[in-house]
Design a protein around this motif. Sequence first.
Motif, short mmCIF file in Angstrom:
data_model
loop_
_atom_site.label_atom_id
_atom_site.label_comp_id
_atom_site.label_asym_id
_atom_site.label_seq_id
_atom_site.Cartn_x
_atom_site.Cartn_y
_atom_site.Cartn_z
N ASN A 1 0.85 -1.19 0.00
CA ASN A 1 0.00 0.00 0.00
C ASN A 1 0.89 1.24 0.00
N LEU A 2 0.81 1.99 -1.08
CA LEU A 2 1.68 3.15 -1.27
C LEU A 2 1.47 4.21 -0.19
N TYR A 3 0.18 4.45 0.17
CA TYR A 3 -0.14 5.48 1.16
C TYR A 3 0.39 5.11 2.54
N GLN A 4 0.32 3.82 2.87
CA GLN A 4 0.83 3.38 4.16
C GLN A 4 2.36 3.53 4.21
N LYS A 5 3.02 3.29 3.08
CA LYS A 5 4.47 3.45 3.03
C LYS A 5 4.87 4.92 3.20
N LEU A 6 4.05 5.81 2.61
CA LEU A 6 4.32 7.24 2.77
C LEU A 6 4.13 7.68 4.22
N LEU A 7 3.09 7.13 4.88
CA LEU A 7 2.87 7.44 6.30
C LEU A 7 4.04 6.93 7.14
N CYS A 8 4.57 5.76 6.78
CA CYS A 8 5.72 5.21 7.51
C CYS A 8 6.94 6.12 7.35
N GLN A 9 7.11 6.68 6.14
CA GLN A 9 8.21 7.62 5.92
C GLN A 9 8.04 8.86 6.78
N LEU A 10 6.79 9.37 6.82
CA LEU A 10 6.49 10.57 7.60
C LEU A 10 6.76 10.35 9.09
N TYR A 11 6.23 9.23 9.64
CA TYR A 11 6.41 8.98 11.08
C TYR A 11 7.83 8.50 11.40
N GLY A 12 8.52 7.93 10.40
CA GLY A 12 9.94 7.62 10.59
C GLY A 12 10.74 8.90 10.76
N PHE A 13 10.41 9.90 9.95
CA PHE A 13 11.07 11.21 10.05
C PHE A 13 10.79 11.84 11.41
N LEU A 14 9.50 11.81 11.83
CA LEU A 14 9.12 12.41 13.12
C LEU A 14 9.80 11.70 14.29
N SER A 15 9.90 10.37 14.21
CA SER A 15 10.52 9.63 15.31
C SER A 15 12.02 9.91 15.40
N ARG A 16 12.66 10.19 14.24
CA ARG A 16 14.09 10.51 14.26
C ARG A 16 14.34 11.94 14.70
N THR B 1 12.26 14.21 16.27
CA THR B 1 11.71 14.70 17.54
C THR B 1 12.03 13.68 18.62
N ASP B 2 11.97 14.10 19.87
CA ASP B 2 12.23 13.14 20.95
C ASP B 2 10.91 12.59 21.49
N SER B 3 9.93 12.45 20.57
CA SER B 3 8.60 11.98 20.95
C SER B 3 8.52 10.46 20.89
N GLY B 4 8.11 9.85 21.98
CA GLY B 4 7.89 8.41 21.98
C GLY B 4 6.65 8.04 21.20
N PHE B 5 5.71 8.98 21.09
CA PHE B 5 4.45 8.76 20.37
C PHE B 5 4.71 8.36 18.91
N ALA B 6 5.58 9.11 18.22
CA ALA B 6 5.86 8.83 16.81
C ALA B 6 6.51 7.46 16.64
N LYS B 7 7.37 7.10 17.60
CA LYS B 7 8.04 5.79 17.53
C LYS B 7 7.03 4.66 17.66
N ILE B 8 6.07 4.81 18.60
CA ILE B 8 5.07 3.77 18.82
C ILE B 8 4.15 3.66 17.60
N VAL B 9 3.72 4.81 17.07
CA VAL B 9 2.85 4.80 15.89
C VAL B 9 3.55 4.13 14.72
N LEU B 10 4.83 4.44 14.52
CA LEU B 10 5.60 3.84 13.43
C LEU B 10 5.71 2.33 13.61
N LYS B 11 6.00 1.89 14.84
CA LYS B 11 6.11 0.45 15.11
C LYS B 11 4.80 -0.26 14.82
N ARG B 12 3.68 0.38 15.19
CA ARG B 12 2.38 -0.24 14.96
C ARG B 12 1.99 -0.24 13.49
N MET B 13 2.48 0.73 12.73
CA MET B 13 2.21 0.74 11.29
C MET B 13 2.92 -0.41 10.58
N TYR B 14 4.04 -0.84 11.13
CA TYR B 14 4.78 -1.97 10.57
C TYR B 14 4.10 -3.31 10.86
#
Length: 193
Positions: free
Chosen positions: A24-39, A41-54
């Motif tokens: 799914n192309l859109y899901q891959k784009l979201l993973c890129q977006l939240y991968g960027f945010l997790s790197r 920012t020091d937010s644990g939220f983005a890391k958890i969301v990214l892990k759950r998207m995988y």
Amino acid sequence: MGIDLVAGGRRVGHKARSAPKGDNLYQKLLCQLYGFLSRRTDSGFAKIVLKRMYQSKMNRAPLSLSRLVRYMNGKTDKIAVIVGTVTGDARVVQDLPKLTVCALKFTASARAQIVKAGGECITFDQLALRAPTGSNTVLLRGPRTAREANRHFGHRSTVNSVNTHCGVKPYVRSKGRKFEKARGRRRSNGFKV
């Protein structure tokens, strides 16, 4: 001798995913977006969301509106975030509060019910603009063990341990006189549970 941690230790076959399995192309784009945010920012939220998207679809269990209302009780001013599907529920038509919900997918009935109550359904890219670090959000997930298959999991009863997990559902074609009513179900045939 120790454990070769460089080679990955002794855990075999338990590697956490580093990308979604689907195409799914859109899901891959979201993973890129939240991968960027997790790197960045020091937010644990983005890391958890990214892990759950995988995660696999089985581990992204759906959440019904009735459960969502129960979890959001007293937190209606916050954004509910579900990395998965939100499903509709006919039982909460009357007392559905005004909610802002972010999810990967909404069923048509769930979307209609939320909008009718004055709430809104947003996507994860909209959430990234509103709350990039997950501030003022409530991260939720559906029950993973609610699948019918989970009823069959656990230990069977045996002669030696008769009462281990007696509630485990047998894989049986039908529940009648002729089906699995001998050994293990009668004192005269081995043992009785």
